[in-house]
Scaffold this active site. Structure first.
Site, PDB file in Angstrom:
ATOM      1  N   ASN A   9       0.876  -1.176   0.000  1.00  0.00           N
ATOM      2  CA  ASN A   9       0.000   0.000   0.000  1.00  0.00           C
ATOM      3  C   ASN A   9       0.910   1.223   0.000  1.00  0.00           C
ATOM      4  O   ASN A   9       1.506   1.556   1.018  1.00  0.00           O
ATOM      5  CB  ASN A   9      -0.887  -0.011   1.257  1.00  0.00           C
ATOM      6  N   LYS A  11       0.093   4.264  -0.332  1.00  0.00           N
ATOM      7  CA  LYS A  11      -0.553   5.476   0.194  1.00  0.00           C
ATOM      8  C   LYS A  11      -0.320   6.639  -0.789  1.00  0.00           C
ATOM      9  O   LYS A  11      -0.285   6.412  -1.987  1.00  0.00           O
ATOM     10  CB  LYS A  11      -0.043   5.792   1.601  1.00  0.00           C
ATOM     11  N   HIS A  95      -9.425   1.282   4.925  1.00  0.00           N
ATOM     12  CA  HIS A  95      -8.134   1.504   5.585  1.00  0.00           C
ATOM     13  C   HIS A  95      -8.332   2.490   6.744  1.00  0.00           C
ATOM     14  O   HIS A  95      -9.130   3.425   6.647  1.00  0.00           O
ATOM     15  CB  HIS A  95      -7.114   2.041   4.579  1.00  0.00           C
ATOM     16  N   GLU A  97      -6.671   4.918   7.733  1.00  0.00           N
ATOM     17  CA  GLU A  97      -6.455   6.336   7.406  1.00  0.00           C
ATOM     18  C   GLU A  97      -7.693   6.923   6.731  1.00  0.00           C
ATOM     19  O   GLU A  97      -7.995   8.098   6.892  1.00  0.00           O
ATOM     20  CB  GLU A  97      -5.197   6.477   6.527  1.00  0.00           C
ATOM     21  N   GLU A 164      -5.305  -4.671  10.840  1.00  0.00           N
ATOM     22  CA  GLU A 164      -4.303  -3.624  10.975  1.00  0.00           C
ATOM     23  C   GLU A 164      -4.564  -2.841  12.259  1.00  0.00           C
ATOM     24  O   GLU A 164      -5.365  -1.889  12.248  1.00  0.00           O
ATOM     25  CB  GLU A 164      -4.366  -2.669   9.785  1.00  0.00           C
ATOM     26  N   GLY A 170       2.532   2.536  10.627  1.00  0.00           N
ATOM     27  CA  GLY A 170       3.466   3.641  10.404  1.00  0.00           C
ATOM     28  C   GLY A 170       4.179   4.095  11.664  1.00  0.00           C
ATOM     29  O   GLY A 170       4.806   5.154  11.682  1.00  0.00           O
ATOM     30  N   SER A 210       3.578  -1.843  10.353  1.00  0.00           N
ATOM     31  CA  SER A 210       5.042  -1.823  10.508  1.00  0.00           C
ATOM     32  C   SER A 210       5.712  -3.158  10.183  1.00  0.00           C
ATOM     33  O   SER A 210       6.648  -3.585  10.861  1.00  0.00           O
ATOM     34  CB  SER A 210       5.422  -1.347  11.924  1.00  0.00           C
TER      35      SER A 210
HETATM   36  C1  PEP Z   1      -0.630   0.293   5.860  1.00  0.00           C
HETATM   37  O1  PEP Z   1      -0.574   1.337   5.250  1.00  0.00           O
HETATM   38  O2  PEP Z   1      -1.608  -0.429   5.666  1.00  0.00           O
HETATM   39  C2  PEP Z   1       0.439  -0.062   6.780  1.00  0.00           C
HETATM   40  C3  PEP Z   1       0.360  -1.185   7.435  1.00  0.00           C
HETATM   41  O3  PEP Z   1       1.491   0.800   6.898  1.00  0.00           O
HETATM   42  P1  PEP Z   1       2.936   0.516   7.596  1.00  0.00           P
HETATM   43  O4  PEP Z   1       3.429  -0.794   7.048  1.00  0.00           O
HETATM   44  O5  PEP Z   1       3.785   1.677   7.192  1.00  0.00           O
HETATM   45  O6  PEP Z   1       2.703   0.427   9.070  1.00  0.00           O
END
Ligand code: PEP
Length: 251
Positions: A9, A11, A95, A97, A164, A170, A210
């Site tokens: 992803n 983003k 998601h 975000e 998640e 992040g 992460s």
């Molecule tokens: C994500 O954007 O779904 C995500 C898990 O980001 P990150 O791996 O940067 O934590």
């Protein structure tokens, strides 16, 4: 057997030329990876170029979001029809975000999944608790609500779930493999309650938060973890290829 899925992803990252640079380097790194489904979700502006470059490869193309109507007066939105037209096979929906910054709710998630399935797009549905919800012991209630409301009235075929935890996205704070596996086991139980044994055994559940080339193999050893949704570490071809090839770097 559930084939693992590793999804990038990106983003709001990468211009068209950066997308092209990534794909040019990445393709040869994973061309022999036949034991895993690889998906890349670039920003909308790069989808068309990415679709051209990924055609005939072993990599699927996803969008990061979709609207729930096919066309009309919805300024700024992109429809499932348009995603299909551009060459997407998958779409990420819900998601955290989108939920946090753009008013996504379980109800809009439900409408988006319905619309995506109407156009044969495979869906990656993201669910997960915030830090305060985890601290107050609400994790399982949140997961159950996001799952049952998001999927209300929808058949679960062609849907993958991404667990998640918001506190791990992040932040560099990964859930431990055991924490993630517990949440995945609970999610699979919820799917069993709604859809029965077969569906629960077949549905793939990804972990996101992460994930890196260093921690992926520990996560993938857990029986309930079927893959990963990767943000930051998917932006460099070497890093993302290291995650895709986790079974070859297993210590
Ligand atoms: C994500 O954007 O779904 C995500 C898990 O980001 P990150 O791996 O940067 O934590």
């Amino acid at each position: 057997m559930r084939i693992p899925i590793i999804t990038a992803n990106w983003k709001m990252n990468k211009t068209i030329s950066e997308t092209e640079e990534f794909i040019t380097s990445f393709l040869p790194m994973v061309e022999d990876a036949s034991d895993v489904d690889i998906i890349i979700a670039p920003p909308f502006t790069s989808l068309s170029d990415a679709a051209g470059m990924l055609r005939d490869s072993n990599i699927y193309l996803a969008a990061q979001d979709v609207f729930y109507e096919d066309k009309g007066a919805f300024t700024g939105e992109v429809s499932p029809l348009m995603l299909k037209d551009i060459g997407c096979s998958h779409v990420i929906i819900g998601h955290s975000e989108r939920r946090q910054f753009f008013g996504e709710t379980d109800e809009t998630v439900n409408k988006k999944i319905t619309a995506a399935k109407r156009h044969d797009l495979e869906v990656i549905l993201c669910i997960g608790e915030s830090l305060s919800e985890r601290k107050s012991g609400e994790t399982f209630n949140v997961l159950e609500r996001q799952l049952s409301e998001g999927l209300k009235g929808i058949d679960i075929s062609s849907i993958t779930i991404a667990y998640e935890p918001v506190w791990a996205i992040g932040t560099g704070k990964t859930a431990t493999p055991e924490q993630a596996n517990d949440a995945h086991r609970f999610i699979r139980q919820c799917i069993r309650n709604i859809y029965g044994d077969n569906a629960s055994m077949q549905t793939r559940i990804l972990y996101g938060g992460s994930v890196t080339p260093e921690n992926i193999s520990g996560l993938m050893k857990m029986p309930e973890i079927d893959g990963a949704l990767v943000g930051g570490a998917s932006l460099r071809p070497e890093g993302f290829a290291g995650i895709v090839r986790y079974n070859r770097i297993r210590p």
